[in-house]
Write an enzyme that holds these catalytic residues in place. Structure first.
Site, PDB file in Angstrom:
ATOM      1  N   HIS A   9     -27.509  -7.418  -2.359  1.00 46.71           N
ATOM      2  CA  HIS A   9     -28.008  -7.184  -1.001  1.00 46.71           C
ATOM      3  C   HIS A   9     -27.051  -6.310  -0.196  1.00 46.71           C
ATOM      4  CE1 HIS A   9     -25.056  -9.903   0.823  1.00 46.71           C
ATOM      5  NE2 HIS A   9     -25.271 -10.707  -0.214  1.00 46.71           N
ATOM      6  N   GLY A  10     -27.596  -5.605   0.781  1.00 46.06           N
ATOM      7  CA  GLY A  10     -26.758  -4.835   1.690  1.00 46.06           C
ATOM      8  C   GLY A  10     -25.852  -5.752   2.504  1.00 46.06           C
ATOM      9  N   GLU A  11     -24.886  -5.160   3.181  1.00 47.19           N
ATOM     10  CA  GLU A  11     -23.949  -5.961   3.977  1.00 47.19           C
ATOM     11  C   GLU A  11     -24.705  -6.899   4.921  1.00 47.19           C
ATOM     12  OE1 GLU A  11     -20.153  -4.635   6.496  1.00 47.19           O
ATOM     13  OE2 GLU A  11     -22.007  -4.535   7.675  1.00 47.19           O
ATOM     14  N   SER A  12     -24.316  -8.174   4.913  1.00 41.90           N
ATOM     15  CA  SER A  12     -24.918  -9.144   5.830  1.00 41.90           C
ATOM     16  C   SER A  12     -24.059  -9.266   7.083  1.00 41.90           C
ATOM     17  CB  SER A  12     -25.036 -10.516   5.155  1.00 41.90           C
ATOM     18  OG  SER A  12     -23.755 -11.127   5.051  1.00 41.90           O
ATOM     19  N   THR A  21     -20.297 -17.106   2.739  1.00 45.34           N
ATOM     20  CA  THR A  21     -21.714 -17.260   3.070  1.00 45.34           C
ATOM     21  C   THR A  21     -22.441 -18.234   2.150  1.00 45.34           C
ATOM     22  OG1 THR A  21     -21.647 -14.951   3.789  1.00 45.34           O
ATOM     23  CG2 THR A  21     -23.803 -15.997   3.666  1.00 45.34           C
ATOM     24  N   GLU A  87     -26.997 -16.864  -4.136  1.00 45.42           N
ATOM     25  CA  GLU A  87     -25.541 -16.766  -4.202  1.00 45.42           C
ATOM     26  C   GLU A  87     -24.973 -18.102  -4.687  1.00 45.42           C
ATOM     27  OE1 GLU A  87     -22.839 -15.532  -4.793  1.00 45.42           O
ATOM     28  OE2 GLU A  87     -22.369 -14.275  -3.062  1.00 45.42           O
ATOM     29  N   TYR A  90     -20.773 -22.030  -1.725  1.00 49.98           N
ATOM     30  CA  TYR A  90     -19.336 -22.058  -1.430  1.00 49.98           C
ATOM     31  C   TYR A  90     -18.857 -23.386  -0.853  1.00 49.98           C
ATOM     32  CZ  TYR A  90     -17.681 -17.381  -2.582  1.00 49.98           C
ATOM     33  OH  TYR A  90     -17.269 -16.258  -3.260  1.00 49.98           O
ATOM     34  N   GLY A 183     -23.592 -11.209  -4.763  1.00 44.34           N
ATOM     35  CA  GLY A 183     -22.358 -10.870  -5.463  1.00 44.34           C
ATOM     36  C   GLY A 183     -22.079 -11.754  -6.656  1.00 44.34           C
TER      37      GLY A 183
END
Length: 248
Positions: A9-12, A21, A87, A90, A183
Site C-alpha cells: 500500500h501507499g504511505e499511510s 500500525t 499486516e 504489532y 510490508g
C-alpha cells in the site's frame, strides 16, 4: 512465463507519523495516494492487465488497489478482500511511535521486534480496544485466528497457505493476478517465493506503492523479480523503510 504483481500500500497517515500500525485501520496520506496512482501508471505503461485482485481487509491496502486499478481502467475486475493478507499484528506496539520506542527500548530491540523472524512484540490483552475481536470485520474468525501479537513467522503461517490454497490455483488457471497488501505480509510471501533464510529476511524492506513483478516458471516457482520504476528511487524508498525504527 507467468507473472504476478505484488504491491505494498501507499504511505499511510501512520507511516507518515512513523507509528506502528499492524491491524489498526488507517487511511492513505496524500503522498500515499500519489504513490498508488504512480504504481498504477507504471503498470499500465508496462502493458500489464489483470483478471483478478487480492487485498487485505484494511483500508490502506484496499484504497491502494482501487487507485492502481482506476489508473489502469480495471476497477471492474473481481477483488477478494482477505484477512490472511493483513499486516502482521504489532501487539502492544500498535499506535506507538517507532523512534520514541527506539529511544525507550533501544534500536536493537526495536529492530528485533520489527524485522526478526520469530520474536513477537509484547502482546495485547483481550480487553484492549486494539484487539481484533472487537472489530466487526473479523466476526467470523475463531479466537485462535485472532492475534494478540505476531512475529513474521506467525504471518508466514497465514500468508503462505493462503497463497498455496487460494491464489496459486487462480494463477494455475491462467488468471493474471495482482496482490495489494502490506510490508510484512508481503515480506512473508517474498520469503517463501525466494526461499530466503530466517536470518536474511531481517534485511528485507519493501517500499510503499512500488509494483514488484515476479516471474514464475512452469512449476510456478519464482525465477525472477523486478520493481517497476526508477531503480534509484526504489533503493531510496527501501532505505527509508529500514530507517523508520531508528532514534531521531
Amino acid at each position: 512465463m507467468t507473472k504476478v504483481v505484488l504491491i505494498r500500500h501507499g504511505e499511510s497517515v501512520w507511516n507518515k507519523e512513523n507509528l506502528f500500525t499492524g491491524w489498526a485501520d488507517v487511511t492513505l496520506s496524500e503522498k500515499g495516494i500519489e504513490e498508488a496512482k504512480a504504481g498504477g501508471a507504471e503498470l499500465k505503461k508496462a502493458g500489464f492487465t489483470f483478471d483478478k485482485a487480492y487485498t487485505s481487509t484494511l483500508t490502506r491496502a484496499i484504497k491502494t488497489l482501487n487507485l492502481v486499478l482506476e489508473e489502469m481502467g480495471l476497477l471492474w475486475i473481481p477483488v477478494d478482500k482477505c484477512w490472511q493478507l493483513n499486516e502482521r499484528h504489532y501487539g502492544a506496539l500498535q499506535g506507538l511511535n517507532k523512534s520514541q520506542t527506539a529511544e525507550k527500548y533501544g534500536e536493537d530491540q526495536v529492530k528485533i521486534w520489527r524485522r526478526s523472524y520469530d520474536t513477537p512484540p509484547p502482546a495485547l490483552e483481550k480487553s484492549d480496544e486494539r484487539y481484533p475481536g472487537h472489530d466487526p470485520r473479523y466476526k467470523n474468525l475463531s479466537e485462535k485466528e485472532l492475534p494478540l501479537t505476531e512475529c513474521l513467522k506467525d504471518t508466514v503461517a497465514r500468508v503462505v497457505p493462503f497463497w498455496e490454497n487460494v491464489i496459486l490455483p487462480d494463477i494455475k488457471a491462467g488468471k493474471k493476478i495482482i496482490i495489494a497488501a502490506h510490508g510484512n505480509s508481503l515480506r512473508a510471501l517474498v520469503k517463501y517465493l525466494d526461499n530466503i533464510s530466517d536470518a536474511d529476511i531481517t534485511e528485507l524492506n519493501i517500499p510503499t506503492g512500488m509494483p514488484l513483478v515476479y516471474e514464475l516458471d512452469d512449476n510456478f516457482k519464482a525465477v525472477n523479480k523486478q520493481y517497476l520504476g526508477d531503480p534509484e528511487a526504489v533503493k531510496k524508498a527501501m532505505e527509508a523503510v529500514a530507517n523508520q525504527g531508528k532514534k531521531k
